[in-house]
Design a protein around this motif. Structure first.
Motif, PDB file in Angstrom:
ATOM      1  N   UNK A  93      37.483  39.504  27.424  1.00  0.00           N
ATOM      2  CA  UNK A  93      36.663  38.553  27.770  1.00  0.00           C
ATOM      3  C   UNK A  93      37.120  37.121  27.694  1.00  0.00           C
ATOM      4  N   UNK A  94      36.644  36.235  28.578  1.00  0.00           N
ATOM      5  CA  UNK A  94      37.068  34.894  28.795  1.00  0.00           C
ATOM      6  C   UNK A  94      35.943  34.320  29.512  1.00  0.00           C
ATOM      7  N   UNK A  95      35.486  33.265  28.762  1.00  0.00           N
ATOM      8  CA  UNK A  95      34.478  31.960  29.495  1.00  0.00           C
ATOM      9  C   UNK A  95      35.275  31.511  30.932  1.00  0.00           C
ATOM     10  N   UNK A  96      34.705  31.622  31.862  1.00  0.00           N
ATOM     11  CA  UNK A  96      35.324  30.975  33.250  1.00  0.00           C
ATOM     12  C   UNK A  96      34.492  29.815  33.768  1.00  0.00           C
ATOM     13  N   UNK A  97      33.743  29.321  32.795  1.00  0.00           N
ATOM     14  CA  UNK A  97      33.011  28.023  33.246  1.00  0.00           C
ATOM     15  C   UNK A  97      31.568  28.533  33.990  1.00  0.00           C
ATOM     16  N   UNK A  98      30.569  27.588  33.951  1.00  0.00           N
ATOM     17  CA  UNK A  98      29.424  27.849  34.616  1.00  0.00           C
ATOM     18  C   UNK A  98      28.617  28.669  34.003  1.00  0.00           C
ATOM     19  N   UNK A  99      28.662  28.752  32.702  1.00  0.00           N
ATOM     20  CA  UNK A  99      27.777  29.668  31.985  1.00  0.00           C
ATOM     21  C   UNK A  99      28.506  30.960  32.198  1.00  0.00           C
ATOM     22  N   UNK A 100      29.299  31.406  32.965  1.00  0.00           N
ATOM     23  CA  UNK A 100      29.852  32.793  33.058  1.00  0.00           C
ATOM     24  C   UNK A 100      31.098  33.148  32.313  1.00  0.00           C
ATOM     25  N   UNK A 101      31.159  34.545  31.854  1.00  0.00           N
ATOM     26  CA  UNK A 101      32.365  35.160  31.541  1.00  0.00           C
ATOM     27  C   UNK A 101      33.068  36.245  32.330  1.00  0.00           C
ATOM     28  N   UNK A 102      34.022  36.367  32.254  1.00  0.00           N
ATOM     29  CA  UNK A 102      34.777  37.614  33.097  1.00  0.00           C
ATOM     30  C   UNK A 102      35.171  38.654  31.925  1.00  0.00           C
ATOM     31  N   UNK A 103      34.990  39.746  32.168  1.00  0.00           N
ATOM     32  CA  UNK A 103      35.251  40.841  31.231  1.00  0.00           C
ATOM     33  C   UNK A 103      36.250  41.877  32.247  1.00  0.00           C
ATOM     34  N   UNK A 104      37.336  42.111  31.312  1.00  0.00           N
ATOM     35  CA  UNK A 104      38.187  43.277  32.078  1.00  0.00           C
ATOM     36  C   UNK A 104      38.040  44.436  30.926  1.00  0.00           C
ATOM     37  N   UNK A 105      37.800  45.542  31.792  1.00  0.00           N
ATOM     38  CA  UNK A 105      37.676  46.805  30.886  1.00  0.00           C
ATOM     39  C   UNK A 105      38.522  47.982  31.258  1.00  0.00           C
ATOM     40  N   UNK A 106      38.911  48.473  29.942  1.00  0.00           N
ATOM     41  CA  UNK A 106      39.814  49.970  30.297  1.00  0.00           C
ATOM     42  C   UNK A 106      39.282  50.488  29.389  1.00  0.00           C
ATOM     43  N   UNK A 107      38.823  51.994  29.655  1.00  0.00           N
ATOM     44  CA  UNK A 107      37.964  53.025  28.785  1.00  0.00           C
ATOM     45  C   UNK A 107      38.583  54.296  29.274  1.00  0.00           C
ATOM     46  N   UNK A 108      39.025  55.086  28.278  1.00  0.00           N
ATOM     47  CA  UNK A 108      39.442  56.563  28.292  1.00  0.00           C
ATOM     48  C   UNK A 108      38.401  57.431  28.933  1.00  0.00           C
ATOM     49  N   UNK A 109      38.453  58.300  29.585  1.00  0.00           N
ATOM     50  CA  UNK A 109      37.460  59.491  29.958  1.00  0.00           C
ATOM     51  C   UNK A 109      36.838  60.042  28.627  1.00  0.00           C
TER      52      UNK A 109
END
Length: 121
Positions: free
Chosen positions: A22-38
């Protein structure tokens, strides 16, 4: 303006077949990249939140896999190639190996990430 890639975004939760960045990208919003196993079920890690469900809204894109989203009203299935909105009050469970990116209010996503990290201990 702010931009980032998955590789540039810091890992905030890791373990048991799960990687969340996760990372704050400005404007009060964050991006989340998720990887998860079955078989990864985030329900247990959400215990203790209101209704034992994630209360953060997410707008995103499912790049790989299938995810079952449980809410108080039932379940919905999301598949690779779909854009999604998961409103407050959900718990994801990965039916297949999954990768997605989403955007969420920074304050809310940080609360959930902190809770999940504490639960995974």
């Amino acid at each position: 303006m702010t931009s980032t890639t998955r590789e540039q975004t810091p890992v905030t939760v890791e373990g048991e077949g799960l990687e969340v960045r996760t990372q704050d990208i400005g404007g009060g919003m964050s991006v989340m990249f998720m990887r998860a196993a079955a078989g990864t079920d985030l329900g247990p890690a959400l215990k203790g939140l209101p209704d034992d469900l994630c209360q953060c809204p997410h707008w995103g894109f499912l790049a790989k896999g299938r995810v079952r989203i449980r809410t108080k009203d039932g379940e919905e299935m999301y598949e690779s190639g779909q854009a999604f909105y998961w409103g407050p009050g959900h718990a994801p469970s990965m039916v297949e190996d999954t990768e997605f990116v989403d955007f969420s209010p920074t304050e809310k996503v940080n609360e959930v990430v902190s809770h999940v990290k504490a639960q995974m201990g």
